[in-house]
Design a protein around this motif. Structure first.
Motif, PDB file in Angstrom:
ATOM      1  N   SER A   1      -5.509  63.837  -4.794  1.00 42.62           N
ATOM      2  CA  SER A   1      -5.854  64.848  -5.808  1.00 42.62           C
ATOM      3  C   SER A   1      -7.236  65.440  -5.567  1.00 42.62           C
ATOM      4  O   SER A   1      -7.417  66.655  -5.606  1.00 42.62           O
ATOM      5  CB  SER A   1      -5.805  64.223  -7.202  1.00 42.62           C
ATOM      6  OG  SER A   1      -4.504  63.828  -7.511  1.00 42.62           O
ATOM      7  N   LEU A   2      -8.205  64.568  -5.336  1.00 41.64           N
ATOM      8  CA  LEU A   2      -9.569  65.058  -5.077  1.00 41.64           C
ATOM      9  C   LEU A   2      -9.632  65.855  -3.780  1.00 41.64           C
ATOM     10  O   LEU A   2     -10.335  66.859  -3.695  1.00 41.64           O
ATOM     11  CB  LEU A   2     -10.546  63.889  -5.034  1.00 41.64           C
ATOM     12  CG  LEU A   2     -10.818  63.208  -6.368  1.00 41.64           C
ATOM     13  CD1 LEU A   2     -11.713  61.984  -6.173  1.00 41.64           C
ATOM     14  CD2 LEU A   2     -11.446  64.174  -7.350  1.00 41.64           C
ATOM     15  N   GLY A   3      -8.908  65.415  -2.770  1.00 42.45           N
ATOM     16  CA  GLY A   3      -8.883  66.147  -1.504  1.00 42.45           C
ATOM     17  C   GLY A   3      -8.287  67.532  -1.650  1.00 42.45           C
ATOM     18  O   GLY A   3      -8.828  68.514  -1.140  1.00 42.45           O
TER      19      GLY A   3
ATOM     20  N   GLY B   1      -9.130  75.432   5.187  1.00 43.65           N
ATOM     21  CA  GLY B   1      -8.730  74.056   4.944  1.00 43.65           C
ATOM     22  C   GLY B   1      -7.428  74.016   4.182  1.00 43.65           C
ATOM     23  O   GLY B   1      -7.148  74.862   3.348  1.00 43.65           O
ATOM     24  N   ASP B   2      -6.608  73.030   4.513  1.00 42.11           N
ATOM     25  CA  ASP B   2      -5.335  72.838   3.846  1.00 42.11           C
ATOM     26  C   ASP B   2      -5.113  71.340   3.713  1.00 42.11           C
ATOM     27  O   ASP B   2      -5.887  70.542   4.242  1.00 42.11           O
ATOM     28  CB  ASP B   2      -4.218  73.489   4.658  1.00 42.11           C
ATOM     29  CG  ASP B   2      -2.964  73.707   3.838  1.00 42.11           C
ATOM     30  OD1 ASP B   2      -2.994  73.503   2.617  1.00 42.11           O
ATOM     31  OD2 ASP B   2      -1.934  74.090   4.431  1.00 42.11           O
ATOM     32  N   TRP B   3      -4.080  70.955   3.032  1.00 46.76           N
ATOM     33  CA  TRP B   3      -3.802  69.541   2.819  1.00 46.76           C
ATOM     34  C   TRP B   3      -2.356  69.285   3.209  1.00 46.76           C
ATOM     35  O   TRP B   3      -1.452  69.966   2.745  1.00 46.76           O
ATOM     36  CB  TRP B   3      -4.031  69.205   1.348  1.00 46.76           C
ATOM     37  CG  TRP B   3      -4.207  67.751   1.106  1.00 46.76           C
ATOM     38  CD1 TRP B   3      -3.242  66.908   0.661  1.00 46.76           C
ATOM     39  CD2 TRP B   3      -5.366  66.966   1.310  1.00 46.76           C
ATOM     40  NE1 TRP B   3      -3.743  65.651   0.565  1.00 46.76           N
ATOM     41  CE2 TRP B   3      -5.047  65.655   0.949  1.00 46.76           C
ATOM     42  CE3 TRP B   3      -6.649  67.244   1.751  1.00 46.76           C
ATOM     43  CZ2 TRP B   3      -5.964  64.605   1.018  1.00 46.76           C
ATOM     44  CZ3 TRP B   3      -7.563  66.207   1.816  1.00 46.76           C
ATOM     45  CH2 TRP B   3      -7.223  64.915   1.457  1.00 46.76           C
ATOM     46  N   SER B   4      -2.127  68.315   4.081  1.00 45.52           N
ATOM     47  CA  SER B   4      -0.784  67.957   4.514  1.00 45.52           C
ATOM     48  C   SER B   4      -0.587  66.465   4.296  1.00 45.52           C
ATOM     49  O   SER B   4      -1.305  65.652   4.888  1.00 45.52           O
ATOM     50  CB  SER B   4      -0.605  68.307   5.989  1.00 45.52           C
ATOM     51  OG  SER B   4       0.655  67.874   6.444  1.00 45.52           O
ATOM     52  N   ARG B   5       0.351  66.125   3.446  1.00 44.08           N
ATOM     53  CA  ARG B   5       0.603  64.730   3.065  1.00 44.08           C
ATOM     54  C   ARG B   5      -0.678  64.098   2.552  1.00 44.08           C
ATOM     55  O   ARG B   5      -1.190  64.500   1.530  1.00 44.08           O
ATOM     56  CB  ARG B   5       1.224  63.973   4.212  1.00 44.08           C
ATOM     57  CG  ARG B   5       2.599  64.511   4.563  1.00 44.08           C
ATOM     58  CD  ARG B   5       3.251  63.738   5.653  1.00 44.08           C
ATOM     59  NE  ARG B   5       4.505  64.391   6.001  1.00 44.08           N
ATOM     60  CZ  ARG B   5       5.075  64.282   7.159  1.00 44.08           C
ATOM     61  NH1 ARG B   5       4.533  63.536   8.089  1.00 44.08           N
ATOM     62  NH2 ARG B   5       6.198  64.895   7.394  1.00 44.08           N
ATOM     63  N   LEU B   6      -1.227  63.117   3.271  1.00 43.36           N
ATOM     64  CA  LEU B   6      -2.465  62.476   2.822  1.00 43.36           C
ATOM     65  C   LEU B   6      -3.640  62.781   3.740  1.00 43.36           C
ATOM     66  O   LEU B   6      -4.588  62.019   3.816  1.00 43.36           O
ATOM     67  CB  LEU B   6      -2.270  60.960   2.745  1.00 43.36           C
ATOM     68  CG  LEU B   6      -1.416  60.460   1.592  1.00 43.36           C
ATOM     69  CD1 LEU B   6      -1.239  58.955   1.670  1.00 43.36           C
ATOM     70  CD2 LEU B   6      -2.011  60.840   0.252  1.00 43.36           C
TER      71      LEU B   6
END
Length: 83
Positions: free
Chosen positions: A30-32, A65-70
């Motif tokens: 969540s924070l990421g 920046g993006d978020w993939s899984r963890l």
């Protein structure tokens, strides 16, 4: 009697550990996901840090920046390195 108490305590500790790890992973993700959107705000700071650590001047046209899984995913476009 002691054996049943030991099994009960072990079972409780195991569940506590599993739930703690699950909550910490959820918090990390969540924070990421929240923080990665501000990556562009720190573009110059990041580039200066790379220059300070490597001695090479790094130029980047686009930093996303993006978020993939963890895991965070950083995308750099138009990268140039100079001495």
């Amino acid at each position: 009697m002691v054996w049943k108490r030991w099994v009960s305590l072990s079972h409780r500790l195991a569940w506590t550990l599993v739930l703690t790890v699950a909550v910490l992973l959820a918090l990390y993700a969540s924070l990421g996901r929240y923080a990665i959107q501000f990556l562009g705000d720190y573009r110059e700071t990041l580039l200066q840090e790379v220059t300070a650590r490597t001695g090479l001047v790094l130029e980047v046209e686009t930093l996303r920046g993006d978020w993939s899984r963890l895991a965070p995913v950083l995308t750099l476009e138009g990268v140039a390195l100079a001495d």
